[in-house]
Scaffold this active site. Structure first.
Site, PDB file in Angstrom:
ATOM      1  N   TYR A   1       0.862  -1.188   0.000  1.00 59.63           N
ATOM      2  CA  TYR A   1       0.000   0.000   0.000  1.00 59.63           C
ATOM      3  C   TYR A   1       0.890   1.227   0.000  1.00 59.63           C
ATOM      4  O   TYR A   1       1.817   1.326   0.814  1.00 59.63           O
ATOM      5  CB  TYR A   1      -0.878   0.006   1.254  1.00 59.63           C
ATOM      6  CG  TYR A   1      -1.677   1.285   1.415  1.00 59.63           C
ATOM      7  CD1 TYR A   1      -2.968   1.386   0.912  1.00 59.63           C
ATOM      8  CD2 TYR A   1      -1.115   2.402   2.039  1.00 59.63           C
ATOM      9  CE1 TYR A   1      -3.685   2.563   1.029  1.00 59.63           C
ATOM     10  CE2 TYR A   1      -1.825   3.587   2.158  1.00 59.63           C
ATOM     11  CZ  TYR A   1      -3.107   3.654   1.652  1.00 59.63           C
ATOM     12  OH  TYR A   1      -3.807   4.825   1.754  1.00 59.63           O
TER      13      TYR A   1
ATOM     14  N   GLU B   1      -3.447   7.557  -4.067  1.00 65.84           N
ATOM     15  CA  GLU B   1      -3.405   6.310  -3.300  1.00 65.84           C
ATOM     16  C   GLU B   1      -3.297   5.128  -4.250  1.00 65.84           C
ATOM     17  O   GLU B   1      -4.138   4.958  -5.140  1.00 65.84           O
ATOM     18  CB  GLU B   1      -4.681   6.178  -2.465  1.00 65.84           C
ATOM     19  CG  GLU B   1      -4.668   4.954  -1.570  1.00 65.84           C
ATOM     20  CD  GLU B   1      -6.018   4.719  -0.894  1.00 65.84           C
ATOM     21  OE1 GLU B   1      -7.033   4.547  -1.607  1.00 65.84           O
ATOM     22  OE2 GLU B   1      -6.061   4.707   0.345  1.00 65.84           O
TER      23      GLU B   1
END
Ligand code: GDP
Ligand code: MN
Length: 397
Positions: A118, A206
């Site tokens: 991530y 993101e």
């Protein structure tokens, strides 16, 4: 401004970020053509079909499928295109999928295992610095990681006068447990991601997952990108990325008339001139026991036309129990504003079903108050902040 995954990937790729390649289509008849082109460009064996909506969690809702042959490609494409996709982030009824992305499969097997990370870049408002937030636990459940194992999420803050330093990018790659080729690729990936964020004037970027492929490539598999609305004027081409069907219709209407409007969940509509005063007014509403229904900055010219447009926007929200007008008359005099409000009210009298509370302060505020009080309309006037809080409390009962 929110972007679709395919748009974000297009921007990232053109800024040197390694991304999963794909082609976006809006008709079933275009699917095979896109897949064939992709096969030539990438040598991919399988295809991933990905619903393009402004919401995450698509995989869980059935909006991401891997097709292993032509039949699956067509079957999945026709079931996803046109579906109402429900994910934890969509409204109850789901969101209509109008476009799908046909992407290369990057989870192929090879000499090593692949892993999902991530990585996001966002502004830390308390330090006024950008930070890279990253974790070894990438994939679909980052919210659970944040809740249950927050120590597995790392942060790297960036000094704006220096930008991202090479040692910081190396630290990220190291903390992600990489070495050798994948480490080098991750360092490059992180710095290209940061450069893309800055160059595009993003406010959020993101990537979940960032994939280490079985042959040690580092690839953005998903991309959520938000561009700063106040910077769009510097990037004329970004205008085309706006998907109005995904946006709040009242916000879209406000933008088209040059008003700064943000929809919120509360019950008191606000019309204010100046962003600072608007923020203060929202605080005041909260202190009085209400919740602001919106943020609305009408700007410097609070004349009848503009006030009417603003009333119209606010009153479209069925949650609104009262409208609070808080105007500081500096260059624009309060008596003029008061006349504008009275005129606008008369023009749309049958549409206004809730009380209007008006506070005018500044040049000619007494005259302004008189005009409101003598109008014979359901408009309550106030001059001080405490008057205003009393009025709000009265309205809320
Ligand atoms: P989200 O669910 O909206 O976050 O959509 P993502 O783009 O993150 O995709 C969800 C999941 O689909 C990923 O976490 C992967 O597990 C899977 N996925 C995405 N691309 C591929 C691919 O190329 N091959 C395979 N096998 N799975 C993929
Ligand atoms: Mn994702």
């Amino acid at each position: 401004m929110n972007l679709h995954e395919y748009q974000a990937k297009e921007l990232l790729a053109s800024n040197g970020v390694n991304t999963q390649k794909g082609k976006v289509v809006s008709k079933i008849s275009e699917v095979e053509v896109a897949a064939n082109q992709l096969k030539i460009e990438t040598d991919t064996e399988f295809f991933v079909i990905k619903a393009q909506i402004h919401a995450g969690g698509r995989g869980k809702g059935g909006g991401v499928k891997v097709a292993k042959n032509l039949k699956e490609l067509n079957d999945y494409s026709s079931s996803i295109l046109g579906m109402m996709l429900k994910t934890p982030q969509t409204p109850k009824e789901g969101k209509l999928v109008k476009k799908i992305l046909i992407a290369e499969d990057v989870y192929y097997s090879g000499p090593n295992k692949h892993s999902e990370f991530y990585v996001s870049i966002l502004l830390n408002r308390s330090t006024s610095r950008l930070m890279i937030m990253y974790s070894t636990e990438g994939g679909v459940d980052i919210e659970m990681v944040a809740e249950n194992t927050p120590h597995l999420i790392y942060y790297e803050e960036i000094d704006p006068s220096l930008g991202l330093m090479p040692n910081q990018a190396r630290k990220v790659a190291f903390n992600l447990g990489l070495s050798g080729v994948s480490y080098k690729n991750m360092v490059k990936f992180i710095s290209s991601l940061y450069n893309a964020y800055v160059k595009c004037d993003a406010s959020l970027l993101e990537i979940n997952p960032v994939l280490k492929t079985s042959d040690n490539k580092i690839i953005a598999v998903d991309a959520k990108m938000v561009l700063d609305d106040n910077s769009i004027f510097r990037h004329k081409s970004f205008q085309d990325y706006r998907d109005e069907s995904e946006e709040n219709p009242v916000e879209t209407e406000a933008r088209s008339v040059g008003l700064n409007y943000v929809d919120l969940d509360g019950n008191i509509g606000c019309m204010v001139n100046g962003a600072g005063l608007a923020m203060a007014t929202m605080d005041l509403i909260k202190q009085s026991g209400g919740e602001p229904a919106n943020f609305l900055d009408v700007g410097g010219t609070a004349d009848a036309d503009r006030v009417e447009v603003a009333f119209n926007l606010i009153l479209q929200d069925p949650k609104v129990k009262a409208v609070l007008v808080n105007i500081f008359g500096g260059i624009v005099r309060c008596d003029r504003v008061a006349n504008g409000i009275v005129q606008a009210y008369k023009n749309m009298r049958n549409k206004i079903k809730v009380p209007i509370i008006v506070r005018l302060q500044g040049t000619n505020s007494d005259e302004g108050k008189k005009i409101i009080d003598n109008s014979g309309l359901q408009i309550y006037s106030a001059t001080t902040f405490s008057n205003l809080t009393e009025r709000i409390r009265e309205v809320l009962g």
